[in-house]
Design an enzyme around this catalytic site. Structure first.
Site, PDB file in Angstrom:
ATOM      1  N   ASP A  44      23.672  12.015  60.824  1.00 59.83           N
ATOM      2  CA  ASP A  44      24.599  11.916  59.686  1.00 59.83           C
ATOM      3  C   ASP A  44      25.783  13.151  59.461  1.00 59.83           C
ATOM      4  O   ASP A  44      25.140  14.387  59.683  1.00 59.83           O
ATOM      5  CB  ASP A  44      23.814  11.573  58.316  1.00 59.83           C
ATOM      6  N   GLU A  65      27.663  10.623  63.772  1.00 57.73           N
ATOM      7  CA  GLU A  65      28.497  10.120  62.621  1.00 57.73           C
ATOM      8  C   GLU A  65      29.589  10.968  62.577  1.00 57.73           C
ATOM      9  O   GLU A  65      29.599  12.040  61.644  1.00 57.73           O
ATOM     10  CB  GLU A  65      27.616  10.060  61.363  1.00 57.73           C
ATOM     11  N   ASP A 105      27.744   2.664  53.383  1.00 57.65           N
ATOM     12  CA  ASP A 105      28.501   2.934  52.486  1.00 57.65           C
ATOM     13  C   ASP A 105      29.962   2.102  52.334  1.00 57.65           C
ATOM     14  O   ASP A 105      30.314   2.571  51.158  1.00 57.65           O
ATOM     15  CB  ASP A 105      28.831   4.661  52.909  1.00 57.65           C
TER      16      ASP A 105
END
Length: 531
Positions: A329, A376, A429
């Site tokens: 991430d 990511e 998200d």
């Protein structure tokens, strides 16, 4: 299919070429089954069966760590530990650690509670279930205490030797985490900078005193982590036997209220009292005039470099033991990160600072070998970030929902996805696909309408299935679809709204959601896409 096979790696560039495949994004807590929250029990195995029947090769999940605040798996008490709420209590009956009577006496079974979520009211049966984390914690804690007491009182229990082996092998992080958790419970405060000064500064005499004082609580913490690890790896083995690989998720930052920061203060941007000096966030942009202030302490990358990034290598190593693939991430933070003074009220006063680049990954490769990682790389990404990702040979992410805002911007449009990317309809998200379709306000001309009109789809196919098909048909090596999109759910089933403090992470799939018709449809679509 083993993603780390040397046959799939170009060792000159470290480029990992994943087999063309597809999978589903669904977190463990979103599984149906026992009241309270999804766990590692029977329904997790049934989901693997569904994936196999549907021709899916990847199960992507969110972080497994114990949440520190707001139930977010991206802010945890530990970067290494597992979340005990995911432990399956019925499996402990099979281990002779619990009985049916124990479960009924531990506490009343938790019930689904609308009070745990601030999401919009559900509009379909599959979106009516939500996690009740608080009730599940009470119920599972009571049952796990019974299991631990029975284990302690059974000298010949067959799990005694495996527990000792686990504690020895995982001692580097487990000893500190268990000490931290025991202190947190005794002192009643997760903010360790509020603890007695001798504990904040980790004076050896104070640590020895509390290790003796809390010996039973420390052992209980280790017991829970052993049970979690044992159940997790049993599920992972089952998935592997069904040709399903598990993709984990690693947040770049850790919570200040964590064992990691408390035990490794010299590796983070904290002062002599343990309080952060620089915290993480992102700068002001189109979406927020003041940026986002996350509050996680920044790393002291100079200090980490002096250790040859030992903490990161250990973290990557544990992740590779847990997963077949790993999504890293906020990858852009390794190239450059937005550092905000800890005293600031918004992220406006932050500044870009140069990150460590490839160094932590190179250090990890020296010890661990090739890294089957996904970067990511969403948001405002610079050319330097793209270059770093390419240097490391990690595929990036492409998300269909970002591909139709402007006619001329086709970066996230399925037909432009490169092979070395992981394609998504949306992430945890995002809006759900149906929710996004309902909310979007088409421009004129509308790039989505024109794109749909010029691409072939099965006659009469619903729009959200057309878009799922487009992601599957894309050139990306792996295509991932959130379970909510496969079920055609609206935003009542959304997993997370960034910037919203309450009501996230609670969606659970209904018991009846998985069926042969859905598996057959997804399998047929997957086969047509050559995955």
């Amino acid at each position: 299919m083993r993603f780390a096979s040397s046959e799939l790696i170009d060792f000159d560039t470290h480029a990992m070429k994943f087999p063309r495949s597809s999978g589903v994004l669904l977190h463990i807590t979103s599984l149906p089954g026992e009241p309270g929250t999804g766990d590692l029990g029977e329904q997790a195995y049934r989901f693997v069966d569904f994936l196999a029947a549907a021709g899916q090769k990847v199960w992507q999940i969110l972080p497994l760590s114990p949440p520190a605040e707001g139930n977010s798996p991206y802010s945890a008490y530990s970067a290494f530990a597992g979340n005990p709420l995911m432990i399956s209590l019925p499996q402990l009956i099979h281990d002779d650690l619990l009985t049916d009577n124990d479960l009924s006496q531990a506490s009343p079974a938790p019930t689904q509670s609308d009070a745990t979520t601030a999401m919009p009211a559900p509009t379909s049966p599959a979106s009516q279930r939500h996690c009740d984390f608080a009730a599940a914690a009470v119920h599972k804690e009571a049952a796990l205490c019974i299991a631990f007491e029975r284990f302690q009182n059974t000298a010949s229990h067959p799990l005694r030797a495996p527990l000792l082996a686990f504690c020895k092998k995982q001692a580097k992080w487990l000893d500190e985490f268990s000490r931290f958790e025991a202190l947190l419970r005794r002192l009643g405060d997760a903010t360790w900078t509020n603890w007695p000064p001798e504990l904040v500064t980790r004076q050896p005499a104070a640590l020895s005193h509390w290790d003796e004082e809390l010996a039973e609580a420390i052992q209980y913490s280790k017991f829970k982590q052993f049970v979690f690890d044992r159940q997790w790896h049993a599920l992972k083995r089952y998935a592997g036997e069904h040709n399903v690989q598990i993709c984990g998720d690693m947040p770049i930052f850790v919570a200040h209220e964590s064992a990691d920061v408390w035990a490794n203060q010299t590796l983070f941007a904290v002062d002599e009292t343990g309080n952060p000096t620089l915290v993480a966030g992102v700068p002001p942009d189109y979406f927020s005039k003041t940026g986002q202030l996350w509050g996680n302490p920044q790393y002291d990358w100079d200090a980490l470099e002096k250790t040859h990034y030992r903490w990161w290598t250990e973290r990557f190593g544990e992740a590779m033991r847990q997963f077949d693939l790993l999504r890293v991430d906020h990858f852009r933070g390794f190239e450059a990160y937005w550092a905000v003074p800890a005293t600031a009220r918004t992220a406006v006063s932050g500044a870009w600072k140069k990150g460590p680049g490839a160094k932590p990954f190179d250090a990890a490769r020296e010890e661990l070998g090739e890294l089957p990682f996904i970067a990511e790389d969403l948001g405002l990404i610079t050319e330097e970030v793209h270059q770093l990702r390419e240097q490391l040979g990690f595929p990036g992410m492409r998300v269909l929902q970002f591909g139709f805002d402007q006619m001329e911007d086709d970066f996230h449009r399925p037909n432009t996805f490169p092979e070395d990317s992981i394609a998504y309809t949306g992430t945890h998200d995002n809006d759900t696909l149906v929710g996004w379709l309902k909310k979007r306000e088409p421009s004129s001309p509308d790039p989505l309408a024109e794109w749909i009109a010029t691409h072939e789809h099965p006659p009469g196919e619903q729009v959200h299935w057309q878009l799922i098909d487009a992601v599957l048909q894309s050139p990306s090596s792996i295509a991932i679809v959130p379970m909510q999109d496969l079920l055609g759910l609206d935003n009542a089933a959304r997993m997370n709204i960034p910037g919203q403090a309450a009501g996230n992470w609670t969606w659970r799939m209904d018991d009846t959601s998985l069926n042969a018709a859905l598996a057959d449809k997804l399998k047929s679509m997957t086969q047509r896409a050559g995955r």
